[in-house]
Design a protein around this motif. Sequence first.
Motif, PDB file in Angstrom:
ATOM      1  N   PHE A  12      51.377 -53.567 -88.269  1.00  0.00           N
ATOM      2  CA  PHE A  12      50.605 -53.687 -87.033  1.00  0.00           C
ATOM      3  C   PHE A  12      51.502 -54.115 -85.869  1.00  0.00           C
ATOM      4  CE2 PHE A  12      48.622 -56.467 -83.930  1.00  0.00           C
ATOM      5  CZ  PHE A  12      47.795 -55.557 -83.304  1.00  0.00           C
ATOM      6  N   ILE A  13      52.372 -55.106 -86.095  1.00  0.00           N
ATOM      7  CA  ILE A  13      53.245 -55.614 -85.033  1.00  0.00           C
ATOM      8  C   ILE A  13      54.114 -54.482 -84.482  1.00  0.00           C
ATOM      9  CG2 ILE A  13      55.084 -57.265 -84.476  1.00  0.00           C
ATOM     10  CD1 ILE A  13      52.419 -58.663 -85.092  1.00  0.00           C
ATOM     11  N   SER A  14      54.677 -53.671 -85.369  1.00  0.00           N
ATOM     12  CA  SER A  14      55.512 -52.535 -84.930  1.00  0.00           C
ATOM     13  C   SER A  14      54.714 -51.566 -84.063  1.00  0.00           C
ATOM     14  CB  SER A  14      56.073 -51.777 -86.136  1.00  0.00           C
ATOM     15  OG  SER A  14      56.867 -52.623 -86.900  1.00  0.00           O
ATOM     16  N   PHE A  15      53.494 -51.256 -84.511  1.00  0.00           N
ATOM     17  CA  PHE A  15      52.626 -50.358 -83.742  1.00  0.00           C
ATOM     18  C   PHE A  15      52.331 -50.965 -82.367  1.00  0.00           C
ATOM     19  CE2 PHE A  15      48.189 -49.708 -82.433  1.00  0.00           C
ATOM     20  CZ  PHE A  15      48.229 -48.355 -82.140  1.00  0.00           C
ATOM     21  N   TYR A  16      51.942 -52.228 -82.354  1.00  0.00           N
ATOM     22  CA  TYR A  16      51.566 -52.927 -81.115  1.00  0.00           C
ATOM     23  C   TYR A  16      52.736 -52.948 -80.122  1.00  0.00           C
ATOM     24  CZ  TYR A  16      50.021 -56.685 -78.027  1.00  0.00           C
ATOM     25  OH  TYR A  16      49.676 -57.412 -76.927  1.00  0.00           O
TER      26      TYR A  16
END
Length: 112
Positions: A12-16
């Motif tokens: 999720f962090i990478s996507f965000y």
Amino acid sequence: MIRKIIFHEHHFISFYQNQDEKVKTKILYVLELIKQVDRVPEKFLKHLTGKDGLYEIRIEHKSNIYRLFCCFDEGKLVVLFNGFQKKTQKTPKGELEKALRLMQNYFEQKNK
């Protein structure tokens, strides 16, 4: 009601981090809503039928549609897995399979 949101691994962090500021703001708005509203409207959070507890968080910004996969744990915990920008009506099979794998992995690690 306050739900606690946690992130499983880095997906999720990478996507965000790859989103522009306006999309990030909208994502944070929807996550805040999920944390605080007792009955979250299906417009923002929908259970995926037949997917063993997998949900999708729905975010729209301008004409773009984004999806984040998550599940509940111990009633109040939302675990965020992968996210993607939706380009077609159907959710890409690879993204769905990845989310199911991540959810299974989360519960396996937790139960060790």
